[in-house]
Design a protein around this motif. Structure first.
Motif, short mmCIF file in Angstrom:
data_model
loop_
_atom_site.label_atom_id
_atom_site.label_comp_id
_atom_site.label_asym_id
_atom_site.label_seq_id
_atom_site.Cartn_x
_atom_site.Cartn_y
_atom_site.Cartn_z
N VAL A 187 -54.14 35.57 -59.39
CA VAL A 187 -54.90 35.76 -60.62
C VAL A 187 -54.02 36.39 -61.69
O VAL A 187 -54.04 35.98 -62.86
CB VAL A 187 -56.15 36.62 -60.36
CG1 VAL A 187 -56.86 36.95 -61.67
CG2 VAL A 187 -57.11 35.89 -59.41
N GLU A 188 -53.23 37.40 -61.31
CA GLU A 188 -52.31 38.02 -62.26
C GLU A 188 -51.30 37.01 -62.79
O GLU A 188 -50.98 36.97 -63.98
CB GLU A 188 -51.58 39.19 -61.60
CG GLU A 188 -52.47 40.39 -61.31
CD GLU A 188 -51.75 41.45 -60.49
OE1 GLU A 188 -52.17 42.63 -60.56
OE2 GLU A 188 -50.79 41.10 -59.77
N ARG A 189 -50.80 36.18 -61.89
CA ARG A 189 -49.81 35.17 -62.29
C ARG A 189 -50.42 34.21 -63.30
O ARG A 189 -49.80 33.88 -64.31
CB ARG A 189 -49.32 34.42 -61.05
CG ARG A 189 -48.23 33.41 -61.34
CD ARG A 189 -47.78 32.68 -60.08
NE ARG A 189 -47.19 33.57 -59.08
CZ ARG A 189 -46.32 33.18 -58.16
NH1 ARG A 189 -45.93 31.92 -58.11
NH2 ARG A 189 -45.84 34.03 -57.29
N LEU A 190 -51.65 33.76 -63.04
CA LEU A 190 -52.31 32.84 -63.96
C LEU A 190 -52.52 33.49 -65.32
O LEU A 190 -52.31 32.86 -66.36
CB LEU A 190 -53.65 32.40 -63.38
CG LEU A 190 -54.52 31.52 -64.28
CD1 LEU A 190 -53.78 30.25 -64.68
CD2 LEU A 190 -55.85 31.18 -63.60
N ASP A 191 -52.91 34.76 -65.34
CA ASP A 191 -53.14 35.46 -66.61
C ASP A 191 -51.86 35.53 -67.45
O ASP A 191 -51.88 35.33 -68.67
CB ASP A 191 -53.66 36.87 -66.36
CG ASP A 191 -55.11 36.88 -65.89
OD1 ASP A 191 -55.79 35.84 -66.07
OD2 ASP A 191 -55.56 37.90 -65.33
N ILE A 192 -50.72 35.81 -66.79
CA ILE A 192 -49.46 35.93 -67.52
C ILE A 192 -49.00 34.56 -68.03
O ILE A 192 -48.54 34.42 -69.16
CB ILE A 192 -48.39 36.57 -66.62
CG1 ILE A 192 -48.78 38.02 -66.29
CG2 ILE A 192 -47.02 36.55 -67.30
CD1 ILE A 192 -47.92 38.68 -65.24
N VAL A 193 -49.15 33.54 -67.19
CA VAL A 193 -48.80 32.18 -67.62
C VAL A 193 -49.69 31.76 -68.79
O VAL A 193 -49.22 31.18 -69.77
CB VAL A 193 -48.94 31.18 -66.46
CG1 VAL A 193 -48.85 29.74 -66.96
CG2 VAL A 193 -47.85 31.44 -65.42
N ALA A 194 -50.99 32.09 -68.71
CA ALA A 194 -51.91 31.71 -69.78
C ALA A 194 -51.54 32.40 -71.09
O ALA A 194 -51.63 31.78 -72.16
CB ALA A 194 -53.34 32.08 -69.38
N ALA A 195 -51.12 33.66 -71.02
CA ALA A 195 -50.72 34.37 -72.24
C ALA A 195 -49.48 33.73 -72.86
O ALA A 195 -49.40 33.55 -74.08
CB ALA A 195 -50.45 35.84 -71.91
N THR A 196 -48.51 33.37 -72.03
CA THR A 196 -47.31 32.68 -72.53
C THR A 196 -47.68 31.34 -73.12
O THR A 196 -47.20 30.95 -74.20
CB THR A 196 -46.29 32.50 -71.40
OG1 THR A 196 -45.93 33.78 -70.87
CG2 THR A 196 -45.03 31.80 -71.90
N ALA A 197 -48.54 30.60 -72.42
CA ALA A 197 -48.95 29.28 -72.88
C ALA A 197 -49.70 29.36 -74.21
O ALA A 197 -49.54 28.48 -75.07
CB ALA A 197 -49.81 28.60 -71.82
N SER B 263 -53.22 19.86 -54.26
CA SER B 263 -54.00 20.31 -53.10
C SER B 263 -53.54 21.68 -52.61
O SER B 263 -54.30 22.41 -52.01
CB SER B 263 -53.87 19.30 -51.97
OG SER B 263 -52.52 19.18 -51.56
N GLY B 264 -52.27 22.04 -52.87
CA GLY B 264 -51.76 23.32 -52.36
C GLY B 264 -51.98 24.48 -53.29
O GLY B 264 -51.51 25.58 -53.02
N SER B 265 -52.67 24.28 -54.40
CA SER B 265 -52.87 25.36 -55.36
C SER B 265 -53.74 26.45 -54.77
O SER B 265 -54.80 26.19 -54.20
CB SER B 265 -53.51 24.82 -56.63
OG SER B 265 -53.78 25.86 -57.54
N SER B 266 -53.30 27.70 -54.93
CA SER B 266 -54.05 28.82 -54.35
C SER B 266 -55.26 29.20 -55.20
O SER B 266 -56.18 29.85 -54.72
CB SER B 266 -53.12 30.03 -54.20
OG SER B 266 -52.50 30.32 -55.43
N ILE C 268 -49.02 23.15 -68.40
CA ILE C 268 -49.08 24.57 -68.07
C ILE C 268 -49.34 24.71 -66.57
O ILE C 268 -50.31 24.16 -66.05
CB ILE C 268 -50.21 25.27 -68.87
CG1 ILE C 268 -50.01 25.01 -70.37
CG2 ILE C 268 -50.24 26.75 -68.57
CD1 ILE C 268 -51.23 25.34 -71.21
N VAL C 269 -48.46 25.43 -65.89
CA VAL C 269 -48.51 25.49 -64.42
C VAL C 269 -48.37 26.93 -63.95
O VAL C 269 -47.50 27.67 -64.40
CB VAL C 269 -47.39 24.63 -63.81
CG1 VAL C 269 -47.36 24.80 -62.30
CG2 VAL C 269 -47.57 23.18 -64.17
N SER C 270 -49.22 27.30 -63.01
CA SER C 270 -49.15 28.62 -62.39
C SER C 270 -49.22 28.47 -60.88
O SER C 270 -50.20 27.94 -60.35
CB SER C 270 -50.30 29.51 -62.89
OG SER C 270 -50.34 30.73 -62.19
#
Length: 332
Positions: A90-100, A215-218, A283-285
């Motif tokens: 979740v933290e990783r997605l938030d940081i990627v989303a902010a950059t994106a 399919s492997g996305s967490s 956009i990928v996380s």
């Protein structure tokens, strides 16, 4: 052996021991039977003659260097989001989303048509957009959101509404199913004038923003979690060796999408049409999407990639390229 050759061999031995094996100058001097000052001169001469190159890179430069190397390799622009190795998904997605959100904002101007492939990643990005007023810009939904349980309009419209509000732009929803039961129904509906207006807007897109399904996305995608794909669909995708999808259109590891039956029922644009959009921001996380990212790159679907730093390193190193599994969803 000439004196010059002997000196060069001594210089190479000293440089190898010091720079590759971290041996001290005192230790090298004792082993080679020379003074410490001689070792120092040998090392200085090795640097002066180009035998040794020393580069100093700040930790802050590492993501930029990595992005430049990946971009040059694939002929795209890469933006790496600095993420700790121990960050949660979740933290990783938030940081990627902010950059994106910053990247997307820098590429959207007035009088543009921008496609949005809705999903979990785009929902996160939409919440972090910085307002940048535009004139005559519109956002268009590129694939349907309905299934047998819900119209999906609320979820997709929330994402579009946030984009529209951030850029003072119009929004155009796409009120159709994510997947049709019968390809003939899709073909007939695509002939309707009300649908042609939306499809024409998609054809004229200046940019499109999307993520990839894997399919492997967490972090489960909304399409998968919402029951958009039946068990029979998943088995079919596995048989077709599908590794990913963009906007519910599926592809294999080599980027091919021909003869994947489910694509005939998908509401998203054909990958060949998507590849003609001038700017395509992916956009990928998460490393679980690496096989899908590779497939999207092979299909020529990406001009700009926003990705977390650990996943970017794994992509550069060739990690995560094991035999692909069937994809779970259409839009992230």
């Amino acid at each position: 052996m000439t004196a010059d050759r002997a000196r060069d061999d001594l210089m190479l031995a000293a440089a190898t021991a010091h720079y590759l094996h971290d041996e001290t100058m005192e230790s090298i001097a004792a082993r080679l039977g020379v003074s410490r000052s001689t070792v120092s001169r040998l090392l200085s001469r090795a640097r002066a003659q180009g035998l040794v190159e020393i580069r100093i890179r700040s930790r802050l430069d590492a993501p930029r260097v990595l992005a430049a190397e990946l971009g040059a390799r694939h002929g795209i622009t890469v933006h790496t989001a600095p993420v700790r190795e121990d960050a949660t998904d979740v933290e990783r997605l938030d940081i990627v989303a902010a950059t994106a959100a910053e990247v997307v904002g820098s590429h959207i101007g007035s009088h543009m048509t921008v496609g949005i492939a809705w999903g979990s990643t785009l929902a996160a990005v939409s919440r972090l957009l910085v307002p940048r007023p535009t004139t005559g810009t519109r956002f268009v939904q590129v694939n349907g959101s309905g299934n047998t349980r819900t119209t999906g309009l609320g979820y997709a419209s929330d994402i579009l509404r946030r984009f529209g509000r951030a850029f003072t732009a119009q929004v155009q929803q796409f009120p159709v199913p994510a997947f049709f039961d019968d390809p003939a129904t899709k073909t007939a509906l695509w002939r309707e004038r009300s649908m042609r207006r939306i499809l024409d807007a998609q054809t004229g897109m200046d940019a499109v923003v999307f993520s990839v399904g894997a399919s492997g996305s967490s972090v489960p995608s909304h399409v998968y979690a919402g029951g958009y794909l039946e068990e029979a669909d998943l088995r079919e995708l596995e048989r077709e060796h599908v590794v990913g999808d963009v906007a519910t259109v599926f592809y294999r590891a080599d980027g091919s999408s021909a003869d994947i039956a489910l694509n005939a029922r998908a509401s998203g644009p054909a990958l060949a049409d998507l590849a003609r959009v001038p700017r395509r921001i992916c956009i990928v996380s998460g490393e679980g999407k690496l096989a899908s990212v590779r497939g999207a790159l092979a299909a020529g679907l990406v001009t700009d990639l926003v990705i977390d730093e650990p996943s970017a390193r794994a992509l550069a190193d060739g990690d995560g390229s094991a035999a692909p599994r069937a994809v779970d969803t259409g839009i992230r």
